[in-house]
Design an enzyme around this catalytic site. Structure first.
Site, PDB file in Angstrom:
ATOM      1  N   GLY A   1       0.815  -1.209   0.000  1.00 28.46           N
ATOM      2  CA  GLY A   1       0.000   0.000   0.000  1.00 28.46           C
ATOM      3  C   GLY A   1       0.846   1.256   0.000  1.00 28.46           C
ATOM      4  N   HIS A   2       1.922   1.253   0.779  1.00 28.94           N
ATOM      5  CA  HIS A   2       2.825   2.403   0.788  1.00 28.94           C
ATOM      6  C   HIS A   2       3.444   2.592  -0.591  1.00 28.94           C
ATOM      7  CE1 HIS A   2       5.550   5.424   2.158  1.00 28.94           C
ATOM      8  NE2 HIS A   2       6.625   4.647   2.110  1.00 28.94           N
TER       9      HIS A   2
ATOM     10  N   ASP B   1       9.853  -6.662  -5.450  1.00 28.35           N
ATOM     11  CA  ASP B   1       9.306  -7.147  -4.184  1.00 28.35           C
ATOM     12  C   ASP B   1       9.745  -8.591  -3.992  1.00 28.35           C
ATOM     13  OD1 ASP B   1       6.834  -6.027  -2.237  1.00 28.35           O
ATOM     14  OD2 ASP B   1       7.175  -8.192  -2.163  1.00 28.35           O
TER      15      ASP B   1
ATOM     16  N   GLY C   1       7.688   0.475   4.891  1.00 30.33           N
ATOM     17  CA  GLY C   1       7.383   1.174   6.133  1.00 30.33           C
ATOM     18  C   GLY C   1       8.339   0.875   7.264  1.00 30.33           C
TER      19      GLY C   1
ATOM     20  N   HIS D   1       8.039  25.445  11.991  1.00 34.27           N
ATOM     21  CA  HIS D   1       9.329  26.054  11.696  1.00 34.27           C
ATOM     22  C   HIS D   1      10.463  25.475  12.533  1.00 34.27           C
ATOM     23  CE1 HIS D   1       9.514  28.437  15.445  1.00 34.27           C
ATOM     24  NE2 HIS D   1       8.187  28.450  15.349  1.00 34.27           N
TER      25      HIS D   1
ATOM     26  N   HIS E   1       9.305   8.446  10.678  1.00 38.69           N
ATOM     27  CA  HIS E   1       7.976   8.413  10.058  1.00 38.69           C
ATOM     28  C   HIS E   1       7.067   9.348  10.844  1.00 38.69           C
ATOM     29  CE1 HIS E   1       4.444   5.766   8.389  1.00 38.69           C
ATOM     30  NE2 HIS E   1       4.200   7.069   8.295  1.00 38.69           N
TER      31      HIS E   1
END
Length: 204
Positions: free
Chosen positions: A11-12, A32, A62, A127, A136
């Protein structure tokens, strides 16, 4: 523009491929290690992670340790920064190779982001933040101004980090948590305000 090889047909990987196409990549293929996967979001899966042909490489995995391993394996290749056109990235923001910034994310001036990072959908980094390698920042999370996040930390979905807070590397900040003071020991932190649930050694 050269071919882009995406490692990780998950999915990522689908999201990364979409952003890559919006960045102008037309020749996109996947690798993969699951040999049963033959395609991902319309792009072919042509081999295993160790079989990359010529081209730029983006690691769409991920897991931070796996992402780091594959990025190091292909260290001599171009590893682009991919930014969704609907993300807002201020002038002068520095983003390390192999990082992705997804739709709706906001990164404000003075911020530095390391390599192999995921800045996920609708997250906000204000900032003068410093984000280490392989971090992540999950969907809908918010980092206030002058926040430091150490290498390999995961900021969970919808979490908030108050301004001037430093989080060490190797942490997991739970979904919806509110971090209001410095965290200097790797571990899992949950709740409002965030408290340590368990400790574990930093592994990056």
């Amino acid at each position: 523009m050269e071919r882009l090889i995406i490692i990780g047909a998950s999915g990522h990987g689908k999201v990364v491929a979409d952003i890559a196409a919006l960045n102008g990549y037309q020749d996109i293929i996947f690798l993969d290690d699951d040999e049963t996967i033959k395609a991902c979001t319309g792009y072919p899966v042509v081999g295993k992670s160790s079989d990359a042909p010529e081209g730029a490489v983006f690691v769409a995995v991920g897991n931070k340790e796996v992402r780091k391993k594959f990025m190091e394996r292909y260290n001599g290749r171009t590893q682009p920064v991919l930014v969704h056109p609907k993300a807002t990235v201020a002038r002068g923001v520095r983003i390390g190779k192999g990082s992705v910034v997804m739709a709706g994310a906001v990164i404000n001036p003075g911020t530095m982001i390391g390599k192999g990072c995921i800045i996920n959908t609708n997250s906000a980094i204000d900032h003068d933040c410093e984000i280490g390698d392989f971090v992540h920042v999950s969907v809908g999370s918010h980092l206030s101004g002058t926040v430091t996040v150490g290498k390999g930390t995961w900021i969970g979905a919808g979490a908030t980090v108050s301004n001037n807070v430093a989080i060490c590397g190797g942490c997991m900040i739970g979904a919806g948590a509110a971090v209001i003071k410095d965290i200097d020991k790797p571990g899992t932190y949950v709740g409002v305000p965030a408290k340590m649930e368990r400790l574990y050694p930093q592994n990056l």
